[in-house]
Design a protein around this motif. Structure first.
Motif, PDB file in Angstrom:
ATOM      1  N   PRO A   1       0.829  -1.209   0.000  1.00 26.76           N
ATOM      2  CA  PRO A   1       0.000   0.000   0.000  1.00 26.76           C
ATOM      3  C   PRO A   1       0.869   1.266   0.000  1.00 26.76           C
ATOM      4  N   ILE A   2       0.836   1.967  -1.105  1.00 18.39           N
ATOM      5  CA  ILE A   2       1.603   3.202  -1.234  1.00 18.39           C
ATOM      6  C   ILE A   2       0.628   4.366  -1.113  1.00 18.39           C
ATOM      7  N   LYS A   3       1.040   5.373  -0.379  1.00 17.61           N
ATOM      8  CA  LYS A   3       0.191   6.558  -0.180  1.00 17.61           C
ATOM      9  C   LYS A   3       0.448   7.562  -1.304  1.00 17.61           C
ATOM     10  N   GLU A   4       0.287   8.862  -1.012  1.00 17.46           N
ATOM     11  CA  GLU A   4       0.372   9.898  -2.034  1.00 17.46           C
ATOM     12  C   GLU A   4       1.807  10.294  -2.361  1.00 17.46           C
ATOM     13  N   GLY A   5       2.052  10.648  -3.626  1.00 16.54           N
ATOM     14  CA  GLY A   5       3.369  11.121  -4.008  1.00 16.54           C
ATOM     15  C   GLY A   5       3.507  11.299  -5.509  1.00 16.54           C
ATOM     16  N   TYR A   6       4.505  12.086  -5.895  1.00 12.37           N
ATOM     17  CA  TYR A   6       4.809  12.346  -7.296  1.00 12.37           C
ATOM     18  C   TYR A   6       6.145  11.758  -7.723  1.00 12.37           C
ATOM     19  N   ALA A   7       6.918  11.229  -6.798  1.00 13.94           N
ATOM     20  CA  ALA A   7       8.247  10.716  -7.127  1.00 13.94           C
ATOM     21  C   ALA A   7       8.138   9.363  -7.821  1.00 13.94           C
ATOM     22  N   GLY A   8       9.020   9.155  -8.798  1.00 16.60           N
ATOM     23  CA  GLY A   8       9.083   7.845  -9.440  1.00 16.60           C
ATOM     24  C   GLY A   8       9.823   6.859  -8.547  1.00 16.60           C
ATOM     25  N   PRO A   9       9.685   5.572  -8.822  1.00 14.81           N
ATOM     26  CA  PRO A   9      10.433   4.563  -8.071  1.00 14.81           C
ATOM     27  C   PRO A   9      11.834   4.392  -8.644  1.00 14.81           C
ATOM     28  N   SER A  10      12.723   3.878  -7.822  1.00 11.60           N
ATOM     29  CA  SER A  10      14.046   3.431  -8.277  1.00 11.60           C
ATOM     30  C   SER A  10      14.096   1.934  -8.056  1.00 11.60           C
ATOM     31  N   VAL A  11      14.553   1.197  -9.051  1.00 14.03           N
ATOM     32  CA  VAL A  11      14.608  -0.256  -8.959  1.00 14.03           C
ATOM     33  C   VAL A  11      16.058  -0.688  -9.108  1.00 14.03           C
ATOM     34  N   VAL A  12      16.601  -1.327  -8.069  1.00 11.27           N
ATOM     35  CA  VAL A  12      17.994  -1.738  -8.054  1.00 11.27           C
ATOM     36  C   VAL A  12      18.123  -3.074  -7.326  1.00 11.27           C
ATOM     37  N   ASP A  13      18.760  -4.042  -7.966  1.00  7.72           N
ATOM     38  CA  ASP A  13      19.084  -5.332  -7.349  1.00  7.72           C
ATOM     39  C   ASP A  13      17.913  -5.976  -6.611  1.00  7.72           C
ATOM     40  N   GLY A  14      16.752  -6.011  -7.255  1.00  8.45           N
ATOM     41  CA  GLY A  14      15.602  -6.709  -6.682  1.00  8.45           C
ATOM     42  C   GLY A  14      14.791  -5.908  -5.692  1.00  8.45           C
ATOM     43  N   ARG A  15      15.167  -4.649  -5.501  1.00  4.74           N
ATOM     44  CA  ARG A  15      14.418  -3.792  -4.572  1.00  4.74           C
ATOM     45  C   ARG A  15      13.821  -2.608  -5.326  1.00  4.74           C
ATOM     46  N   VAL A  16      12.618  -2.225  -4.915  1.00  4.01           N
ATOM     47  CA  VAL A  16      11.959  -1.041  -5.447  1.00  4.01           C
ATOM     48  C   VAL A  16      11.906  -0.025  -4.311  1.00  4.01           C
ATOM     49  N   PHE A  17      12.508   1.151  -4.541  1.00  3.56           N
ATOM     50  CA  PHE A  17      12.535   2.208  -3.535  1.00  3.56           C
ATOM     51  C   PHE A  17      11.514   3.267  -3.916  1.00  3.56           C
ATOM     52  N   VAL A  18      10.620   3.593  -2.981  1.00  3.10           N
ATOM     53  CA  VAL A  18       9.566   4.567  -3.222  1.00  3.10           C
ATOM     54  C   VAL A  18       9.446   5.493  -2.017  1.00  3.10           C
ATOM     55  N   THR A  19       8.842   6.667  -2.252  1.00  3.61           N
ATOM     56  CA  THR A  19       8.526   7.594  -1.174  1.00  3.61           C
ATOM     57  C   THR A  19       7.067   7.961  -1.267  1.00  3.61           C
ATOM     58  N   ASP A  20       6.478   8.332  -0.125  1.00  2.00           N
ATOM     59  CA  ASP A  20       5.087   8.757  -0.131  1.00  2.00           C
ATOM     60  C   ASP A  20       4.808   9.673   1.052  1.00  2.00           C
ATOM     61  N   PHE A  21       3.564  10.148   1.129  1.00  3.69           N
ATOM     62  CA  PHE A  21       3.129  11.049   2.186  1.00  3.69           C
ATOM     63  C   PHE A  21       1.730  10.659   2.614  1.00  3.69           C
ATOM     64  N   GLU A  22       1.506  10.687   3.937  1.00  6.36           N
ATOM     65  CA  GLU A  22       0.161  10.441   4.458  1.00  6.36           C
ATOM     66  C   GLU A  22      -0.195  11.571   5.416  1.00  6.36           C
ATOM     67  N   PRO A  23      -1.237  12.363   5.070  1.00  2.84           N
ATOM     68  CA  PRO A  23      -1.648  13.415   5.994  1.00  2.84           C
ATOM     69  C   PRO A  23      -2.215  12.804   7.272  1.00  2.84           C
ATOM     70  N   THR A  24      -1.908  13.449   8.407  1.00  5.16           N
ATOM     71  CA  THR A  24      -2.439  12.972   9.679  1.00  5.16           C
ATOM     72  C   THR A  24      -3.320  14.019  10.343  1.00  5.16           C
ATOM     73  N   GLN A  25      -2.989  15.311  10.134  1.00  6.72           N
ATOM     74  CA  GLN A  25      -3.784  16.396  10.703  1.00  6.72           C
ATOM     75  C   GLN A  25      -3.654  17.608   9.791  1.00  6.72           C
ATOM     76  N   GLY A  26      -4.653  17.842   8.970  1.00  6.14           N
ATOM     77  CA  GLY A  26      -4.597  18.943   8.015  1.00  6.14           C
ATOM     78  C   GLY A  26      -3.465  18.713   7.029  1.00  6.14           C
ATOM     79  N   MET A  27      -2.538  19.686   6.946  1.00  4.57           N
ATOM     80  CA  MET A  27      -1.403  19.579   6.018  1.00  4.57           C
ATOM     81  C   MET A  27      -0.176  18.953   6.677  1.00  4.57           C
ATOM     82  N   ARG A  28      -0.327  18.551   7.909  1.00  8.37           N
ATOM     83  CA  ARG A  28       0.762  17.866   8.598  1.00  8.37           C
ATOM     84  C   ARG A  28       0.591  16.371   8.380  1.00  8.37           C
TER      85      ARG A  28
END
Length: 191
Positions: free
Chosen positions: A1-28
């Protein structure tokens, strides 16, 4: 389950690296870096940090693709948190906060995109668009320790969203960086 984001993934040696963001309180909320198994999608590790997206127009998550180099992955969050993580475990090796460490005010000059330029590895250097003062538009860090090696260019205008590149031209290696007002060529070793 990946949350929100605009960054592409990086795939290296069998691993996929991703970043995401989940709001918890307003814009925080919480930004995360994750490693997934390339075949199964199973989460191998997660590293997270708090982020305040107040004032950022593209508040839907990180915009810089993770940079993988050997046993390290470098991730930059939308609010200017740069982290060096261990590829195998996600352990935090070092971290910089552009706001705290370089006095970057991301709201200055109507800079509401946040940070979207992925770190660039060049030998022992990690070259980043920081936008700090004094003269820290572009900063090279020691990729192993996070210590600053050099800084260059004043930061009196919008940082922009472009990715720096290194080329060979005119008989020299050149770090090319550009923003809404200029294109510059720097020596990648010295700035």
């Amino acid at each position: 389950p990946i949350k929100e984001g605009y960054a592409g993934p990086s795939v290296v040696d069998g691993r996929v690296f991703v970043t995401d963001f989940e709001p918890t309180q307003g814009m925080r909320g919480v930004e995360r870096a994750m490693a997934l198994d390339e075949v199964t999608g199973r989460i191998l590790w997660t590293q997270q940090w708090e982020a305040d997206y107040a004032g950022i127009a593209w508040e839907i998550g990180p915009g810089a693709t993770p940079t993988v180099d050997g046993d390290r992955v470098y991730v930059l969050g939308r609010t200017g948190v740069l982290s060096a993580l261990a590829v195998e475990t996600g352990e935090l090796l070092w971290r910089k906060d552009y706001g705290e460490d370089y006095g970057v005010d991301r709201m200055q000059w109507g800079f509401d995109w946040g940070f979207t330029s992925a770190p660039l590895v060049d030998g022992e250097r990690l070259i980043c668009l920081v936008g700090g003062a004094p003269d820290a538009r572009v900063v090279a860090f020691d990729k192993m320790t996070g210590e600053e090696i050099w800084r260059a260019l004043p930061s009196e205008a919008d940082l922009g969203v472009a990715q720096p590149i290194i080329i060979e031209a005119g008989g020299a290696r050149q770090l090319i960086a550009w923003d809404p007002e200029e294109v510059v060529s720097l020596d990648p070793e010295t700035g």
